[in-house]
Write a protein that holds these residues in place. Structure first.
Motif, short mmCIF file in Angstrom:
data_model
loop_
_atom_site.label_atom_id
_atom_site.label_comp_id
_atom_site.label_asym_id
_atom_site.label_seq_id
_atom_site.Cartn_x
_atom_site.Cartn_y
_atom_site.Cartn_z
N ILE A 37 68.72 76.17 -42.48
CA ILE A 37 69.70 77.25 -42.45
C ILE A 37 70.89 76.75 -41.63
N PHE A 38 72.09 76.76 -42.22
CA PHE A 38 73.31 76.27 -41.56
C PHE A 38 73.11 74.87 -41.00
N GLY A 39 72.44 74.02 -41.76
CA GLY A 39 72.26 72.63 -41.37
C GLY A 39 71.17 72.39 -40.34
N ARG A 40 70.46 73.45 -39.95
CA ARG A 40 69.38 73.31 -38.97
C ARG A 40 68.05 73.67 -39.60
N SER A 41 67.03 72.91 -39.25
CA SER A 41 65.68 73.20 -39.73
C SER A 41 65.07 74.32 -38.89
N THR A 42 64.67 75.40 -39.54
CA THR A 42 64.13 76.57 -38.84
C THR A 42 62.75 76.93 -39.39
N PRO A 43 61.74 77.05 -38.52
CA PRO A 43 60.42 77.45 -39.01
C PRO A 43 60.37 78.96 -39.30
N VAL A 44 59.79 79.31 -40.45
CA VAL A 44 59.69 80.71 -40.86
C VAL A 44 58.24 80.97 -41.24
N GLU A 45 57.66 82.08 -40.75
CA GLU A 45 56.29 82.43 -41.13
C GLU A 45 56.31 83.37 -42.32
N LEU A 46 55.56 83.02 -43.37
CA LEU A 46 55.57 83.79 -44.61
C LEU A 46 54.15 84.02 -45.12
N ASP A 47 53.97 85.09 -45.90
CA ASP A 47 52.70 85.32 -46.59
C ASP A 47 52.62 84.41 -47.80
N PHE A 48 51.39 84.11 -48.23
CA PHE A 48 51.20 83.28 -49.43
C PHE A 48 51.93 83.90 -50.62
N SER A 49 51.94 85.24 -50.69
CA SER A 49 52.55 85.91 -51.85
C SER A 49 54.08 85.79 -51.87
N GLN A 50 54.69 85.37 -50.75
CA GLN A 50 56.14 85.27 -50.68
C GLN A 50 56.67 83.92 -51.15
N VAL A 51 55.79 82.97 -51.41
CA VAL A 51 56.23 81.64 -51.81
C VAL A 51 55.53 81.20 -53.09
N GLU A 52 56.15 80.19 -53.72
CA GLU A 52 55.53 79.56 -54.88
C GLU A 52 55.79 78.07 -54.79
N LYS A 53 54.90 77.30 -55.40
CA LYS A 53 55.09 75.85 -55.38
C LYS A 53 56.31 75.51 -56.20
N GLU A 66 43.02 81.89 -42.97
CA GLU A 66 42.40 83.10 -42.41
C GLU A 66 43.33 84.30 -42.55
N LYS A 67 44.63 84.07 -42.26
CA LYS A 67 45.61 85.16 -42.29
C LYS A 67 46.47 85.14 -43.55
N SER A 68 46.23 84.18 -44.45
CA SER A 68 47.03 84.02 -45.68
C SER A 68 48.52 83.86 -45.35
N LYS A 69 48.80 83.01 -44.37
CA LYS A 69 50.18 82.79 -43.94
C LYS A 69 50.51 81.31 -43.95
N LEU A 70 51.81 81.03 -44.12
CA LEU A 70 52.35 79.67 -44.09
C LEU A 70 53.47 79.61 -43.07
N GLY A 77 53.46 69.54 -45.76
CA GLY A 77 54.39 68.55 -46.30
C GLY A 77 54.86 68.87 -47.71
N GLU A 78 54.23 69.84 -48.34
CA GLU A 78 54.56 70.20 -49.72
C GLU A 78 55.81 71.09 -49.75
N MET A 79 56.64 70.93 -50.80
CA MET A 79 57.84 71.75 -50.97
C MET A 79 57.47 73.06 -51.65
N VAL A 80 57.99 74.18 -51.14
CA VAL A 80 57.78 75.49 -51.75
C VAL A 80 59.12 76.21 -51.87
N ARG A 81 59.15 77.18 -52.78
CA ARG A 81 60.35 78.01 -52.95
C ARG A 81 59.98 79.42 -52.49
N ILE A 82 60.83 80.00 -51.66
CA ILE A 82 60.57 81.35 -51.17
C ILE A 82 61.05 82.32 -52.25
#
Length: 177
Positions: A160-176, A150-154, A127-132
């Protein structure tokens, strides 16, 4: 006698120096047979600073050192009178209570886990907002949907284009954000 584990309270931040001082004092007093291991429970954590990953150590019981020893008057006085030691945890004034082997095993396995798989320093919540900050979605903001330590993934939900899309990212790719 069999050695038992005792928790010693020390000045916070002085755990490693107390560990060294105890080791030296034990050798000087020729009490090596009365003592086993002296542990400062730590785990490794991964920090990302300026795009560089660095592994640092974090104490998970700041201000405490675990000492394996036969409790006698000599060993008690040696530990109690070491610089930066404030005393034993549990029991009465001169009769500390040992901790159970089960508790020690849990601490040791937690330390082993930290060495094998360093934990991230930043913890994320659903539920937390992050910036990629890197990858094809750089500078997009998203909502954390799932966290896998376990996998250090979020799994982050990005619009994207008005649609909510799930994206899998590493912890290192995002920041709070």
């Amino acid at each position: 006698m069999s050695k038992r584990w005792y928790v010693v309270h020390v000045y916070s931040g002085m755990e490693k120096s107390v560990q060294r001082a105890l080791t030296e004092r034990i050798e000087r007093a020729a009490l090596q047979t009365s003592f086993g291991r002296i542990l400062v429970p730590t785990e490794e954590v991964v920090e990302v600073k300026g795009g560089q990953k660095s592994i640092t150590e974090r104490r998970f019981f700041p201000g405490y050192v675990l000492v394996e020893m036969d409790l006698t008057d000599d060993t008690w006085h040696l530990v109690k009178n070491t610089a930066k030691v404030t005393g034993f945890v549990g029991g009465s004034g001169n009769r500390p209570t040992p901790i159970s082997q089960k508790e020690v095993d849990e601490i040791l396995s937690q330390m082993e886990e930290g060495v094998e798989k360093p934990r991230p320093k930043v913890l994320f919540e659903v539920g937390e907002m992050v910036r990629i900050k890197e990858g094809p979605f750089t500078d997009f903001n998203g909502n954390v949907e799932d966290v896998n330590y376990e996998k250090s993934k979020l799994r982050v939900s990005v619009t994207i284009f008005g649609r909510s899309t799930p994206v899998e990212l590493d912890f290192s790719q995002v920041e709070k954000s």
